[in-house]
Design an enzyme around this catalytic site. Structure first.
Site, PDB file in Angstrom:
ATOM      1  N   ASP A   7      30.220  -6.747  15.851  1.00 58.12           N
ATOM      2  CA  ASP A   7      31.100  -5.582  16.035  1.00 58.12           C
ATOM      3  C   ASP A   7      32.450  -6.004  16.626  1.00 58.12           C
ATOM      4  O   ASP A   7      32.526  -6.962  17.402  1.00 58.12           O
ATOM      5  CB  ASP A   7      30.408  -4.579  16.972  1.00 58.12           C
ATOM      6  CG  ASP A   7      31.065  -3.209  16.927  1.00 58.12           C
ATOM      7  OD1 ASP A   7      31.779  -2.918  15.946  1.00 58.12           O
ATOM      8  OD2 ASP A   7      30.864  -2.432  17.872  1.00 58.12           O
ATOM      9  N   HIS A  66      37.827  -7.930   9.224  1.00 57.40           N
ATOM     10  CA  HIS A  66      36.579  -8.289   8.535  1.00 57.40           C
ATOM     11  C   HIS A  66      36.686  -9.693   7.927  1.00 57.40           C
ATOM     12  O   HIS A  66      35.726 -10.463   7.952  1.00 57.40           O
ATOM     13  CB  HIS A  66      36.264  -7.263   7.437  1.00 57.40           C
ATOM     14  CG  HIS A  66      35.982  -5.884   7.976  1.00 57.40           C
ATOM     15  ND1 HIS A  66      35.183  -5.662   9.066  1.00 57.40           N
ATOM     16  CD2 HIS A  66      36.396  -4.652   7.561  1.00 57.40           C
ATOM     17  CE1 HIS A  66      35.102  -4.356   9.310  1.00 57.40           C
ATOM     18  NE2 HIS A  66      35.841  -3.728   8.414  1.00 57.40           N
ATOM     19  N   LEU A  81      17.956 -23.612   8.251  1.00 56.33           N
ATOM     20  CA  LEU A  81      18.206 -22.314   8.902  1.00 56.33           C
ATOM     21  C   LEU A  81      17.978 -21.217   7.871  1.00 56.33           C
ATOM     22  O   LEU A  81      18.442 -21.333   6.731  1.00 56.33           O
ATOM     23  CB  LEU A  81      19.658 -22.235   9.394  1.00 56.33           C
ATOM     24  CG  LEU A  81      20.065 -20.893  10.022  1.00 56.33           C
ATOM     25  CD1 LEU A  81      19.547 -20.774  11.455  1.00 56.33           C
ATOM     26  CD2 LEU A  81      21.591 -20.722  10.016  1.00 56.33           C
TER      27      LEU A  81
HETATM   28  C1  FPP Z   1      31.722  -3.893  12.519  1.00 54.02           C
HETATM   29  O1  FPP Z   1      32.993  -3.949  13.126  1.00 54.02           O
HETATM   30  C2  FPP Z   1      31.690  -4.814  11.386  1.00 54.02           C
HETATM   31  C3  FPP Z   1      31.382  -4.471  10.102  1.00 54.02           C
HETATM   32  C4  FPP Z   1      31.026  -3.110   9.707  1.00 54.02           C
HETATM   33  C5  FPP Z   1      31.447  -5.467   9.023  1.00 54.02           C
HETATM   34  C6  FPP Z   1      30.917  -6.818   9.392  1.00 54.02           C
HETATM   35  C7  FPP Z   1      31.383  -7.812   8.397  1.00 54.02           C
HETATM   36  C8  FPP Z   1      31.720  -9.080   8.691  1.00 54.02           C
HETATM   37  C9  FPP Z   1      31.614  -9.684  10.026  1.00 54.02           C
HETATM   38  C10 FPP Z   1      32.234  -9.988   7.666  1.00 54.02           C
HETATM   39  C11 FPP Z   1      31.110 -10.658   6.925  1.00 54.02           C
HETATM   40  C12 FPP Z   1      30.940  -9.888   5.722  1.00 54.02           C
HETATM   41  C13 FPP Z   1      30.105 -10.175   4.713  1.00 54.02           C
HETATM   42  C14 FPP Z   1      30.204  -9.316   3.553  1.00 54.02           C
HETATM   43  C15 FPP Z   1      29.127 -11.278   4.724  1.00 54.02           C
HETATM   44  P1  FPP Z   1      33.883  -2.633  13.146  1.00 54.02           P
HETATM   45  O2  FPP Z   1      34.651  -2.597  11.878  1.00 54.02           O
HETATM   46  O3  FPP Z   1      33.034  -1.435  13.390  1.00 54.02           O
HETATM   47  O4  FPP Z   1      34.823  -2.917  14.372  1.00 54.02           O
HETATM   48  P2  FPP Z   1      35.414  -1.833  15.387  1.00 54.02           P
HETATM   49  O5  FPP Z   1      34.244  -1.309  16.189  1.00 54.02           O
HETATM   50  O6  FPP Z   1      36.349  -2.647  16.231  1.00 54.02           O
HETATM   51  O7  FPP Z   1      36.106  -0.788  14.588  1.00 54.02           O
END
Ligand code: FPP
Length: 246
Positions: free
Chosen positions: A20, A37, A131
């Site tokens: 997150d 992302h 892994l």
């Molecule tokens: C949450 O942060 C994150 C996500 C919903 C997407 C996670 C994706 C990745 C880490 C990239 C890897 C992706 C793939 C397809 C393998 P948020 O967007 O809710 O952050 P915020 O709380 O700061 O808004």
């Protein structure tokens, strides 16, 4: 950045991560959320390497939740494109590094192209043993439990804790020992609801794109200091649970 920490003496076999903070990382830099992302993919690469280096056997990450469909359409489309990009660009290196890929989640909601890409990456890396990397995509803990129950009913099997565990999307790896959530929020957000009954929780203020080996070491150190009792009392717990460093 956190300083490098000493190697813990008790290691989790299975680590799960709620990645997150991508959106906030991007907002702080006046960038579109998708930039966060994209940086998150770099952090995921570091988490995979740190898991291998530290001797973790299974890493399970939450890449797209059942609820993420309700985000703005452009962000959803961007995350789908990012998954395709990861499949095209990262699978070679993961395969060479001995990583076995799984994509737990509901494939029904995904495009045919993405579904084929996921199946191909799973088949290609199926022989690897260093892994196991579970990238949960279109996954929700409630979906997982309901889906497992539906499967058992369809097969005419009795629903028990054992049979339900076996029918869930993570049955191939067992329950996580440690769940890390970055980004400062302290909730599970419909991740591994069934599987985290006795998982140790670690919440970090670090935004996911900043996650690195020292953050992972910090979480592993905290885990090593916990006493896992599984409903027993302290005196009954003789040995720390999990593999030991030599
Ligand atoms: C949450 O942060 C994150 C996500 C919903 C997407 C996670 C994706 C990745 C880490 C990239 C890897 C992706 C793939 C397809 C393998 P948020 O967007 O809710 O952050 P915020 O709380 O700061 O808004």
């Amino acid at each position: 950045m956190t300083q490098a920490l000493q190697v813990p003496t008790c290691l989790p076999r299975h680590v799960a991560i709620v990645m997150d903070g991508n959106g906030r990382w991007a907002s702080q830099r006046h960038l579109p959320r998708l930039a966060g992302h994209k940086k998150g993919v770099d952090a995921l690469r570091r988490a995979v390497q740190a898991s291998i280096d530290q001797g973790v056997s299974v890493l399970t990450v939450f890449a797209f939740s059942s609820e993420n469909w309700s985000r703005p359409a452009a962000e959803v489309a961007g995350l789908m494109d990012l998954l395709s990009l990861v499949l095209n660009r990262e699978v070679d290196a993961l395969d060479s590094n001995g990583v076995r890929l799984h994509f737990p989640g509901d494939r029904a909601g995904l495009s045919e192209r993405v579904v084929q890409g996921l199946a191909a990456a799973e088949a290609r890396t199926a022989h690897n043993q260093r892994l196991v990397l579970n990238v949960c995509f279109n996954y929700g803990g409630r979906w997982d439990i309901a889906n497992a129950a539906r499967r058992l009913v369809a097969e005419g099997r009795e629903i028990t804790e054992q049979s339900l565990s076996e029918a869930t999307a993570l049955s191939h790896v067992g329950d996580p020992d440690l769940l890390i959530r970055t980004g400062g929020e302290m909730r599970i957000s419909n991740f591994l609801l069934w599987q985290t009954a006795y998982t140790e929780l670690f919440f970090s203020p670090c935004l996911w794109p900043d996650f690195d080996a020292s953050e992972m070491a910090c979480a592993l150190k905290a885990y090593a200091e916990r006493e896992r009792r599984f409903g027993q009392i302290g005196e009954q717990v003789q040995q720390p649970v999990g593999p030991q460093y030599a």
